[in-house]
Design a protein around this motif. Structure first.
Motif, PDB file in Angstrom:
ATOM      1  N   GLU A 113       0.829  -1.208   0.000  1.00 13.46           N
ATOM      2  CA  GLU A 113       0.000   0.000   0.000  1.00 13.46           C
ATOM      3  C   GLU A 113       0.864   1.259   0.000  1.00 13.46           C
ATOM      4  O   GLU A 113       0.588   2.212  -0.731  1.00 13.46           O
ATOM      5  N   LYS A 133      -5.521   0.339  -6.563  1.00 15.03           N
ATOM      6  CA  LYS A 133      -4.848  -0.071  -5.325  1.00 15.03           C
ATOM      7  C   LYS A 133      -5.655  -1.151  -4.605  1.00 15.03           C
ATOM      8  O   LYS A 133      -5.102  -2.165  -4.171  1.00 15.03           O
ATOM      9  N   ASP A 146       0.795   4.008  -2.956  1.00 18.52           N
ATOM     10  CA  ASP A 146       0.494   5.413  -2.634  1.00 18.52           C
ATOM     11  C   ASP A 146       1.607   6.336  -3.127  1.00 18.52           C
ATOM     12  O   ASP A 146       1.334   7.403  -3.689  1.00 18.52           O
ATOM     13  N   LEU A 180      -4.354  -4.927  -3.847  1.00 17.53           N
ATOM     14  CA  LEU A 180      -4.223  -5.428  -2.480  1.00 17.53           C
ATOM     15  C   LEU A 180      -5.046  -6.692  -2.257  1.00 17.53           C
ATOM     16  O   LEU A 180      -4.597  -7.618  -1.561  1.00 17.53           O
TER      17      LEU A 180
END
Length: 141
Positions: free
Chosen positions: A20, A33, A24, A37
């Protein structure tokens, strides 16, 4: 970025937090994202639960973000039992949950949500690579 650690439920959040942060830092859209994940979690948990036959074993996860087009590639390696999850037949999602056989739905979701999924067995390692385009290089927009 490379992460090398014991594949277990206890280390899952170490992997997810690192992924993450990297996504980012590379301005990955929230939707992409989230998809990445979920896929990383599914694959890592499968390694932790099945690769070493219930014993402890190491996993190596590499995250590469390429530019132009912006693309996210995650490669998972383990020295567990050779197993190609892409050879497993896709579940029949037209059946109800009660009628469907257990297993296979997670890798099916990974295959459906990624732009590219590849498996190979090399030098005693299972190597599974997933890729997702973050943004296209289309300059006409």
């Amino acid at each position: 970025m490379e992460i090398r650690l014991q594949a277990s439920d206890d280390t899952l959040y170490t992997v997810l937090d690192a992924m993450e942060r990297q996504l980012d830092e590379n301005n990955c859209p929230e939707v992409v994202k989230s998809i990445m994940l979920i896929a990383v979690e599914e694959i890592f948990v499968n390694i932790a639960h099945y690769a070493y036959g219930g014993k402890s074993g190491e996993a190596v996860i590499n995250l590469d973000i390429e530019q132009n087009p912006k693309n996210c590639r995650v490669t998972f390696q383990d020295r567990g039992v050779p197993y190609n999850p892409l050879e497993k037949a896709d579940p029949d999602i037209t059946l109800s949950a009660e009628e469907r056989q257990i297993g296979g739905l997670g890798i099916y979701m990974v295959k459906q949500s990624m732009d590219h999924v590849e498996y190979r067995y090399e030098n005693g390692c299972n190597i599974l690579t997933i890729e997702k385009v973050i943004e296209s290089s289309d300059t006409d927009a």
